[in-house]
Design a protein around this motif. Sequence first.
Motif, PDB file in Angstrom:
ATOM      1  N   ASN A 109       0.864  -1.181   0.000  1.00  0.00           N
ATOM      2  CA  ASN A 109       0.000   0.000   0.000  1.00  0.00           C
ATOM      3  C   ASN A 109       0.900   1.231   0.000  1.00  0.00           C
ATOM      4  N   ILE A 110       0.775   2.045  -1.034  1.00  0.00           N
ATOM      5  CA  ILE A 110       1.677   3.179  -1.223  1.00  0.00           C
ATOM      6  C   ILE A 110       0.893   4.479  -1.054  1.00  0.00           C
ATOM      7  N   ALA A 111       1.386   5.370  -0.201  1.00  0.00           N
ATOM      8  CA  ALA A 111       0.744   6.665   0.040  1.00  0.00           C
ATOM      9  C   ALA A 111       1.093   7.625  -1.100  1.00  0.00           C
ATOM     10  N   TYR A 112       0.099   8.394  -1.545  1.00  0.00           N
ATOM     11  CA  TYR A 112       0.278   9.306  -2.674  1.00  0.00           C
ATOM     12  C   TYR A 112      -0.060  10.738  -2.294  1.00  0.00           C
ATOM     13  N   ASP A 113       0.780  11.675  -2.773  1.00  0.00           N
ATOM     14  CA  ASP A 113       0.462  13.099  -2.781  1.00  0.00           C
ATOM     15  C   ASP A 113      -0.122  13.449  -4.145  1.00  0.00           C
ATOM     16  N   LYS A 114      -0.668  14.654  -4.237  1.00  0.00           N
ATOM     17  CA  LYS A 114      -1.243  15.108  -5.511  1.00  0.00           C
ATOM     18  C   LYS A 114      -0.607  16.428  -5.900  1.00  0.00           C
ATOM     19  N   ILE A 115      -0.371  16.589  -7.189  1.00  0.00           N
ATOM     20  CA  ILE A 115       0.201  17.831  -7.721  1.00  0.00           C
ATOM     21  C   ILE A 115      -0.788  18.432  -8.698  1.00  0.00           C
ATOM     22  N   ARG A 116      -1.044  19.728  -8.532  1.00  0.00           N
ATOM     23  CA  ARG A 116      -1.931  20.442  -9.445  1.00  0.00           C
ATOM     24  C   ARG A 116      -1.224  21.711  -9.895  1.00  0.00           C
ATOM     25  N   PHE A 184       7.516  11.683   2.020  1.00  0.00           N
ATOM     26  CA  PHE A 184       7.521  11.545   3.480  1.00  0.00           C
ATOM     27  C   PHE A 184       7.332  10.091   3.892  1.00  0.00           C
ATOM     28  N   PHE A 185       6.362   9.404   3.294  1.00  0.00           N
ATOM     29  CA  PHE A 185       6.100   8.022   3.680  1.00  0.00           C
ATOM     30  C   PHE A 185       7.164   7.072   3.130  1.00  0.00           C
ATOM     31  N   MET A 186       7.674   7.332   1.931  1.00  0.00           N
ATOM     32  CA  MET A 186       8.760   6.486   1.411  1.00  0.00           C
ATOM     33  C   MET A 186       9.998   6.573   2.293  1.00  0.00           C
ATOM     34  N   ASN A 187      10.335   7.800   2.715  1.00  0.00           N
ATOM     35  CA  ASN A 187      11.547   7.994   3.504  1.00  0.00           C
ATOM     36  C   ASN A 187      11.409   7.456   4.919  1.00  0.00           C
ATOM     37  N   THR A 193      16.939   0.974   3.539  1.00  0.00           N
ATOM     38  CA  THR A 193      18.068   0.544   2.709  1.00  0.00           C
ATOM     39  C   THR A 193      18.189  -0.972   2.599  1.00  0.00           C
ATOM     40  N   THR A 194      17.495  -1.707   3.458  1.00  0.00           N
ATOM     41  CA  THR A 194      17.585  -3.177   3.407  1.00  0.00           C
ATOM     42  C   THR A 194      16.282  -3.843   2.971  1.00  0.00           C
ATOM     43  N   ASP A 195      15.181  -3.112   3.052  1.00  0.00           N
ATOM     44  CA  ASP A 195      13.889  -3.683   2.678  1.00  0.00           C
ATOM     45  C   ASP A 195      13.707  -3.582   1.171  1.00  0.00           C
ATOM     46  N   THR A 196      14.078  -4.616   0.456  1.00  0.00           N
ATOM     47  CA  THR A 196      14.042  -4.590  -1.004  1.00  0.00           C
ATOM     48  C   THR A 196      12.624  -4.638  -1.566  1.00  0.00           C
ATOM     49  N   LYS A 202      13.448   0.398  -3.955  1.00  0.00           N
ATOM     50  CA  LYS A 202      13.527   0.125  -5.392  1.00  0.00           C
ATOM     51  C   LYS A 202      13.882   1.381  -6.173  1.00  0.00           C
ATOM     52  N   LEU A 203      13.282   2.537  -5.802  1.00  0.00           N
ATOM     53  CA  LEU A 203      13.545   3.766  -6.538  1.00  0.00           C
ATOM     54  C   LEU A 203      14.986   4.224  -6.362  1.00  0.00           C
ATOM     55  N   THR A 204      15.522   4.128  -5.153  1.00  0.00           N
ATOM     56  CA  THR A 204      16.888   4.617  -4.877  1.00  0.00           C
ATOM     57  C   THR A 204      17.949   3.545  -5.088  1.00  0.00           C
ATOM     58  N   GLU A 205      17.525   2.385  -5.554  1.00  0.00           N
ATOM     59  CA  GLU A 205      18.453   1.254  -5.769  1.00  0.00           C
ATOM     60  C   GLU A 205      19.188   0.894  -4.476  1.00  0.00           C
ATOM     61  N   GLY A 206      18.436   0.933  -3.374  1.00  0.00           N
ATOM     62  CA  GLY A 206      18.955   0.510  -2.087  1.00  0.00           C
ATOM     63  C   GLY A 206      19.743   1.563  -1.330  1.00  0.00           C
ATOM     64  N   GLN A 207      19.905   2.760  -1.884  1.00  0.00           N
ATOM     65  CA  GLN A 207      20.703   3.788  -1.210  1.00  0.00           C
ATOM     66  C   GLN A 207      19.895   4.602  -0.200  1.00  0.00           C
ATOM     67  N   GLY A 208      18.621   4.744  -0.417  1.00  0.00           N
ATOM     68  CA  GLY A 208      17.820   5.602   0.434  1.00  0.00           C
ATOM     69  C   GLY A 208      17.928   7.060   0.016  1.00  0.00           C
ATOM     70  N   PHE A 209      17.279   7.923   0.775  1.00  0.00           N
ATOM     71  CA  PHE A 209      17.249   9.353   0.467  1.00  0.00           C
ATOM     72  C   PHE A 209      18.181  10.114   1.404  1.00  0.00           C
ATOM     73  N   LEU A 210      18.445  11.375   1.035  1.00  0.00           N
ATOM     74  CA  LEU A 210      19.173  12.256   1.944  1.00  0.00           C
ATOM     75  C   LEU A 210      18.396  12.418   3.249  1.00  0.00           C
ATOM     76  N   ASN A 211      19.111  12.730   4.330  1.00  0.00           N
ATOM     77  CA  ASN A 211      18.427  13.013   5.591  1.00  0.00           C
ATOM     78  C   ASN A 211      17.562  14.265   5.416  1.00  0.00           C
ATOM     79  N   THR A 212      16.347  14.213   5.987  1.00  0.00           N
ATOM     80  CA  THR A 212      15.354  15.290   5.843  1.00  0.00           C
ATOM     81  C   THR A 212      15.314  15.810   4.400  1.00  0.00           C
TER      82      THR A 212
END
Length: 461
Positions: A109-116, A184-187, A193-196, A202-212
Motif C-alpha cells: 500500500n503506497i501513500a500518494y500526494d497530488k500535484i496540481r 515523506f512516507f517512502m523515507n 536501505t535493506t527492505d528490497t 527500489k527507486l533509490t536502488e537501495g541507497q535511500g534518500f538524503l536526511n530530511t
Amino acid sequence: MESSKFLQLSDGILLEYIYTSQSNPTELNSADYPIDIMRDGHTGGSYLFNTSNVSAEIGNYTDISAAAINKNKTQYAYLDTDIGVPYNDFDPLLTDTANLLQSFSPEQNIAYDKIRVHFISGFSFTGYDGIIFETLVPRRDGVMLNLSSINFLKTDTPVFNPDPVLINDKLYASYIEWMVPSLFFMNNTPNLTTDTNSLGNKLTEGQGFLNTPTITFKATGIYETIIENSYSYYNVEEINSVTLPSRDIYDNLYASVIESDGGDYFELSGQVTGSTFQDFIMQLNAESGGLDNIVFHEINVSEQIDTIFTKTSTQVFTQTTQFNEPILFRPIILNSAVAASFTINYVLRIYNRANNTQIIKQAKLTSFDVKKYGRRLMKINLGVVPTVANVYNQIAADDGNNIIVNNGGGAGLPGQTTEKVVEKMVVKTKYVTSFRDKLNVKAAISPAKIQTITESNGGTE
C-alpha cells in the motif's frame, strides 16, 4: 486531512502541492496501481511512472512524459508510446518497456500526494512549444530522481476549473494534475536501505534518500522541437524551480466550514488539532517577533444549474484579532428557483506582512437547500387574492346539552353527559311571595244596603 501548499512558478503558473494526510493517508495498492521505474544512463537517475491502464486515476504515465538525454539536462526526448518503437526501447541508456514493471511480494500500500499546476486565465506559452514539469527528490548520493516528468505541450488542453483559484489578484481558471508517491512516507519506511520490497528501496536502488529530504519542483520550457526518425527531441531552458518540504509542517491546521446550529447561516474558521487557532497565530507571531500575521477568509459561492457550476459571489473578510471567533456567513443564492445545489469554497489564508509568506488551507461545503438561502425569505403562499374570513360569535342554546363536567378532578378524568349531571344534582326548592301583574286595575267605593235576614223553621225570610 489533506493540505495544500501554493508556490508561484511564473507570472501565469501556480503550483499547488497537495500533501496527503499524515494520520489517514491516501493509499493505493501496487497490485491495482502498478508502478514502472526507468533507469537513465544519461544522468544516473531514475524515473517513476504508473502504468497506462491507471492513467485516468493517477495521470503520471510514460506516454505523456519526457526524459533527459544528456548529463546537464539541456535536451530531452519525448517518451511517446504511440509510435512504432517507444523511445526508451530505442535508446540503450534507458530501461526498455519489458523491464519497467516493478514486482512486490507481498503487494504494497503506497501513500500518494497530488500535484496540481494552475494556469492563469488566458495563459499562453510565450514562445515555448511546451513545458516539462518535473518532481525531483534527492538520493543519498545527491543524484536527483524523478517522481514525475510531465510533458505538457501547447497542443494539449488543460482541465477547466469550475471554481477558479484567486490568489494575489490573479485568477487561475484551468489546471493539470497528477499523483506521485509521498516522499515523506517512502523515507519513513522502516529499514529503507535493506527492505528490497519497499518502493523507496527500489527507486533509490537501495541507497535511500538524503536526511530530511526536500522536494524540488521544476518547470522547463521547450524552446525548440527537433523531429528525427519520428522521435521528438527538445532543446530546453529552465523557467523556474521551487523547493518544498516532504510533509506539511502545518498538518495540524485546517479550514472548517459548517452549517451553524444557532441559525440559518454558516460558520467559517481556522481549526488546530490539539490547540486553538488563537494560540496558533500567537505562536506564529512569536516566531516572527511581532504582530505580523493577519488572516484572510476568502469565500466563493458557486451555484449548480443542470451540470454546470457558476461562481456567483466572492467575498473576503479580514481578521486581525479574536481569531477563535468564526466568520458568520449567510449566502444569497441568486438562482434559487432553478439551481440544484450550491457550493461554498472557503480559502483560509494566513499572511505574514513581514516576509510576505502565506499559509493556505481550503475547505468546501455543498448544500442542496437552495430555497432556504434564496434572495427572499420563504413565505406562506395565500393565493393571488387572499380571502378575508368573517368571524361571528354564536351563542349556544341554553338547554344544558353543552355542559361538560370534569368531576373537578383535574386532567385525565372523563367528562360526563348532561343526563348523568342531572342525576347527581341536588335540587332545593324555596317558596317566595308571588306577585301578579295586571293592567287597568281600578279601586272604587259604593254604598252597601244591609238587609235583615231572619231564620224561621220553614226557611229564610
